[in-house]
Design a protein around this motif. Structure first.
Motif, PDB file in Angstrom:
ATOM      1  N   ILE A 245       0.829  -1.211   0.000  1.00  0.00           N
ATOM      2  CA  ILE A 245       0.000   0.000   0.000  1.00  0.00           C
ATOM      3  C   ILE A 245       0.859   1.255   0.000  1.00  0.00           C
ATOM      4  CG2 ILE A 245      -1.579   1.381   1.446  1.00  0.00           C
ATOM      5  CD1 ILE A 245      -2.874  -1.268   2.351  1.00  0.00           C
ATOM      6  N   SER A 246       1.937   1.238   0.797  1.00  0.00           N
ATOM      7  CA  SER A 246       2.712   2.465   1.013  1.00  0.00           C
ATOM      8  C   SER A 246       3.782   2.716  -0.049  1.00  0.00           C
ATOM      9  CB  SER A 246       3.390   2.402   2.387  1.00  0.00           C
ATOM     10  OG  SER A 246       4.335   1.338   2.393  1.00  0.00           O
ATOM     11  N   GLY A 247       3.978   1.783  -0.984  1.00  0.00           N
ATOM     12  CA  GLY A 247       5.036   1.950  -1.993  1.00  0.00           C
ATOM     13  C   GLY A 247       4.743   3.117  -2.938  1.00  0.00           C
ATOM     14  N   THR A 248       5.806   3.661  -3.535  1.00  0.00           N
ATOM     15  CA  THR A 248       5.577   4.749  -4.500  1.00  0.00           C
ATOM     16  C   THR A 248       4.844   4.214  -5.726  1.00  0.00           C
ATOM     17  OG1 THR A 248       7.785   4.352  -5.372  1.00  0.00           O
ATOM     18  CG2 THR A 248       7.552   6.147  -3.778  1.00  0.00           C
ATOM     19  N   ASP A 249       4.958   2.926  -5.979  1.00  0.00           N
ATOM     20  CA  ASP A 249       4.173   2.320  -7.066  1.00  0.00           C
ATOM     21  C   ASP A 249       2.879   1.696  -6.533  1.00  0.00           C
ATOM     22  OD1 ASP A 249       5.413   0.319  -5.634  1.00  0.00           O
ATOM     23  OD2 ASP A 249       6.027  -0.851  -7.375  1.00  0.00           O
ATOM     24  N   SER A 271      -0.986  -9.251   9.088  1.00  0.00           N
ATOM     25  CA  SER A 271       0.211  -8.456   9.435  1.00  0.00           C
ATOM     26  C   SER A 271       0.016  -6.966   9.200  1.00  0.00           C
ATOM     27  CB  SER A 271       1.384  -8.924   8.562  1.00  0.00           C
ATOM     28  OG  SER A 271       1.070  -8.760   7.183  1.00  0.00           O
ATOM     29  N   ASN A 272      -1.044  -6.584   8.506  1.00  0.00           N
ATOM     30  CA  ASN A 272      -1.164  -5.200   8.022  1.00  0.00           C
ATOM     31  C   ASN A 272      -1.650  -4.261   9.132  1.00  0.00           C
ATOM     32  OD1 ASN A 272      -1.884  -2.803   6.731  1.00  0.00           O
ATOM     33  ND2 ASN A 272      -2.327  -3.869   4.812  1.00  0.00           N
ATOM     34  N   PRO A 273      -0.861  -3.235   9.467  1.00  0.00           N
ATOM     35  CA  PRO A 273      -1.244  -2.346  10.576  1.00  0.00           C
ATOM     36  C   PRO A 273      -2.502  -1.519  10.307  1.00  0.00           C
ATOM     37  CG  PRO A 273       0.699  -1.496   9.422  1.00  0.00           C
ATOM     38  CD  PRO A 273       0.432  -2.867   8.869  1.00  0.00           C
ATOM     39  N   ILE A 274      -2.997  -1.471   9.063  1.00  0.00           N
ATOM     40  CA  ILE A 274      -4.210  -0.659   8.833  1.00  0.00           C
ATOM     41  C   ILE A 274      -5.437  -1.223   9.547  1.00  0.00           C
ATOM     42  CG2 ILE A 274      -3.406   0.321   6.641  1.00  0.00           C
ATOM     43  CD1 ILE A 274      -5.405  -1.518   5.185  1.00  0.00           C
ATOM     44  N   TRP A 275      -5.387  -2.494   9.979  1.00  0.00           N
ATOM     45  CA  TRP A 275      -6.493  -3.045  10.790  1.00  0.00           C
ATOM     46  C   TRP A 275      -6.686  -2.216  12.063  1.00  0.00           C
ATOM     47  CZ3 TRP A 275      -9.893  -5.995   8.733  1.00  0.00           C
ATOM     48  CH2 TRP A 275      -9.587  -7.068   7.904  1.00  0.00           C
ATOM     49  N   ASP A 276      -5.574  -1.652  12.557  1.00  0.00           N
ATOM     50  CA  ASP A 276      -5.601  -0.947  13.845  1.00  0.00           C
ATOM     51  C   ASP A 276      -5.898   0.532  13.624  1.00  0.00           C
ATOM     52  OD1 ASP A 276      -5.218   0.209  16.273  1.00  0.00           O
ATOM     53  OD2 ASP A 276      -3.159  -0.518  16.547  1.00  0.00           O
ATOM     54  N   GLU A 277      -7.083   0.962  14.049  1.00  0.00           N
ATOM     55  CA  GLU A 277      -7.508   2.342  13.780  1.00  0.00           C
ATOM     56  C   GLU A 277      -6.622   3.381  14.472  1.00  0.00           C
ATOM     57  OE1 GLU A 277     -11.716   2.842  14.312  1.00  0.00           O
ATOM     58  OE2 GLU A 277     -12.162   1.196  12.912  1.00  0.00           O
ATOM     59  N   GLN A 278      -5.858   2.922  15.470  1.00  0.00           N
ATOM     60  CA  GLN A 278      -4.975   3.851  16.185  1.00  0.00           C
ATOM     61  C   GLN A 278      -3.593   3.964  15.517  1.00  0.00           C
ATOM     62  OE1 GLN A 278      -6.543   5.456  18.567  1.00  0.00           O
ATOM     63  NE2 GLN A 278      -8.277   4.084  18.151  1.00  0.00           N
ATOM     64  N   SER A 279      -3.368   3.165  14.490  1.00  0.00           N
ATOM     65  CA  SER A 279      -2.003   3.108  13.922  1.00  0.00           C
ATOM     66  C   SER A 279      -1.742   4.277  12.981  1.00  0.00           C
ATOM     67  CB  SER A 279      -1.813   1.795  13.163  1.00  0.00           C
ATOM     68  OG  SER A 279      -2.637   1.793  11.999  1.00  0.00           O
ATOM     69  N   LEU A 280      -0.466   4.571  12.824  1.00  0.00           N
ATOM     70  CA  LEU A 280      -0.040   5.583  11.855  1.00  0.00           C
ATOM     71  C   LEU A 280      -0.466   5.158  10.445  1.00  0.00           C
ATOM     72  CD1 LEU A 280       1.574   8.160  11.276  1.00  0.00           C
ATOM     73  CD2 LEU A 280       3.649   6.758  11.154  1.00  0.00           C
ATOM     74  N   ALA A 281      -0.340   3.863  10.156  1.00  0.00           N
ATOM     75  CA  ALA A 281      -0.711   3.356   8.824  1.00  0.00           C
ATOM     76  C   ALA A 281      -2.193   3.621   8.543  1.00  0.00           C
ATOM     77  CB  ALA A 281      -0.427   1.857   8.743  1.00  0.00           C
ATOM     78  N   HIS A 282      -3.044   3.384   9.557  1.00  0.00           N
ATOM     79  CA  HIS A 282      -4.479   3.621   9.362  1.00  0.00           C
ATOM     80  C   HIS A 282      -4.747   5.108   9.113  1.00  0.00           C
ATOM     81  CE1 HIS A 282      -8.729   2.359   9.648  1.00  0.00           C
ATOM     82  NE2 HIS A 282      -8.926   3.578  10.113  1.00  0.00           N
ATOM     83  N   ARG A 283      -4.063   5.969   9.903  1.00  0.00           N
ATOM     84  CA  ARG A 283      -4.257   7.423   9.692  1.00  0.00           C
ATOM     85  C   ARG A 283      -3.783   7.829   8.298  1.00  0.00           C
ATOM     86  NH1 ARG A 283      -2.451   8.024  14.906  1.00  0.00           N
ATOM     87  NH2 ARG A 283      -0.520   9.072  14.322  1.00  0.00           N
ATOM     88  N   THR A 284      -2.705   7.184   7.860  1.00  0.00           N
ATOM     89  CA  THR A 284      -2.159   7.493   6.526  1.00  0.00           C
ATOM     90  C   THR A 284      -3.179   7.188   5.433  1.00  0.00           C
ATOM     91  OG1 THR A 284       0.043   6.959   7.324  1.00  0.00           O
ATOM     92  CG2 THR A 284      -0.248   7.003   4.925  1.00  0.00           C
ATOM     93  N   ILE A 285      -3.802   6.023   5.519  1.00  0.00           N
ATOM     94  CA  ILE A 285      -4.764   5.684   4.451  1.00  0.00           C
ATOM     95  C   ILE A 285      -6.009   6.560   4.543  1.00  0.00           C
ATOM     96  CG2 ILE A 285      -3.893   3.302   4.170  1.00  0.00           C
ATOM     97  CD1 ILE A 285      -6.921   2.697   5.426  1.00  0.00           C
ATOM     98  N   ARG A 286      -6.440   6.872   5.769  1.00  0.00           N
ATOM     99  CA  ARG A 286      -7.622   7.746   5.924  1.00  0.00           C
ATOM    100  C   ARG A 286      -7.334   9.136   5.371  1.00  0.00           C
ATOM    101  NH1 ARG A 286     -12.046   5.751   8.901  1.00  0.00           N
ATOM    102  NH2 ARG A 286     -12.969   7.682   8.131  1.00  0.00           N
TER     103      ARG A 286
END
Lengths: 301, 301
Positions: A245-249, A271-286
């Motif tokens: 998800i986070s790759g430039t491609d 393994s994907n941190p976006i499951w966790d609504e408190q994670s930086l990854a989740h905030r990034t996708i939102r």
């Protein structure tokens, strides 16, 4: 017409049966809800439903989804189902094993690429689906079908890889074409794309996504090497045929300009941190205009 | 040492995915608990567990059974399982499909008759079980193995029939020998028999049961023609390779003289009235000294 997310997780599900780490451990501890393996249903009470990919969790998914229960006082008798068809987009266990739950002389159709149907034919265990009742119909890319009234479905090729259990015999590596497909669903109201595996977003795919209203996109891993990082296995996302998800491609960057009504990640690995609504990854996708799917999510299409 | 009933229902489970009749309807209405497809686990926390038959519900059964969860702080790392081995007694979908859930490079052993292992080999989908991690070991009838410490397991032939999906190619009819097996489990404390399919109780089987402490026995149908009677299908119990409970050649009559500590029906079809504790059928089996299994039942062996 509605789309029901029967399962939002990648192969193995959340939790994975043999994983005490990461987010799986939170499900074992009952601090997180389980999520079953990726599948969606499309339709309504009047038209019946089409299932896209038959995950190994299909029996449990039917139990959890009132729309898919058989109905009392049905003209066919006590044995009936609102499931009119199943489309299998590739031959991975994750996408075909659930067909084994649909035995019991019930009429429905299976659609899939010829290559995928051939693999089902070669595996005698799928002969539990009696051909007198279950019709297998080839569905090639660029072909459009209407398995239930009011819905047009087109299969399209996405960069991917061969099923894991055929990698050795076929020697097909990540990025090869022809074994992985996306689904375009057109109703009177909207166009929806369901893409659970994608190894590359090329110009053709980008153009298709630009004209869609709703997107369910391969959210297997956030970072390419998150599984090795967490000690959950040696494989990277790319080795498994999935863009991180986070790759430039990856989808956040490559689809930033696409102005869809909804963009949701789907087929999300444990393994994907976006499951966790408190994670930086989740905030990034939102922040990038994306959301995640979860079991039981329903939206109008 | 404990025996855990992971699933008590016959193939299809309770409810059956496409059945709105009989007792399935009570589960859809939430007036009855669902029951998953027949499987048991044997072992304890120290020895690990052996699974007898990998039902299509195995992922859900692991989720429901704390004893089978992977453990935090395990010497093998986050990926671990207390499941040491799986024994498959025949090649029916009901007994082998769950193996597809046990992928992910986890070490364990599969034991089964050579004929059954050959069918797994012929079906390429089972190659998801990487032979580098998953060892397939032939287990012939009359052979004794000890897959976990303190437990001896012997496979024995029971009158049965070929898997449904091979009936056409093999032409094997109900009553033929060689494809259906019972399991004898011996611990320091007791002898337990698990027999999920049985088309005939012969002298040899009767003698084996006479010397056991605990019995889980084929409880598929109470009356031979209960499925046609309920409009749930054309097949009789006998056609499916199962003796009806109430027959004069069935277990109540034929095993009346056997003085076991426990006798329980197992592999119970959704059509079988013994699920209903208020039914005459249920009272009949209780009066005859039998009980029924249900998902999650645990007893010491």
């Amino acid at each position: 017409m509605e789309l029901i997310v029967l399962g939002a997780a990648a192969g193995g599900g959340l939790p994975q049966w043999n994983c005490a780490g990461g987010q799986s451990s939170q499900v074992w501890n009952k601090t997180r809800l389980p999520q079953s393996q990726a599948s969606v249903a499309i339709g309504n009470e009047r038209t019946g439903y089409v299932i896209i990919n038959a995950s190994p969790d299909l029996r449990q998914q039917i139990l959890q989804t009132p729309q898919l229960h058989p109905k009392p006082n049905h003209p066919d008798g006590v044995r009936n189902t609102p499931i009119a068809a199943v489309i299998v987009t590739n031959a991975d266990v994750d996408n075909v094993a659930g067909l084994l739950n649909l035995r019991e002389k019930q009429r429905f159709s299976i659609y899939g690429p010829t290559k995928v149907l051939e693999i089902l034919q070669e595996n005698s265990i799928f002969a539990v689906l009696d051909p007198e009742f279950v019709t297998q119909r080839p569905l090639e890319t660029t072909e459009t079908i209407s398995p239930i009234p009011g819905v047009e479905i087109e299969l399209f090729t996405v960069a991917g890889k061969a099923p894991l259990y055929l990698e050795d015999s076929l020697g097909i590596q990540s990025g090869d074409l022809g074994f992985t497909s996306g689904i375009e669903i057109r109703t009177a109201a909207s166009k929806t794309l369901v893409i659970s595996s994608c190894a590359q977003i090329d110009q053709k795919l980008r153009e298709r996504i630009e004209t869609a209203d709703h997107l369910l996109f391969d959210g297997t891993v956030f970072e390419d090497d998150e599984m090795p990082q967490l000690g959950l296995g040696e494989k990277t996302g790319r080795r498994m045929g999935h863009l991180p998800i986070s790759g430039t491609d990856g989808p956040i960057v490559q689809l930033a300009h696409c102005n869809l009504k909804t963009k949701r990640f789907f087929h999300i690995n444990n393994s994907n941190p976006i499951w966790d609504e408190q994670s930086l990854a989740h905030r990034t996708i939102r922040d990038a205009g994306w959301d995640i799917c979860h079991d039981g999510l329903v939206f109008e299409i």
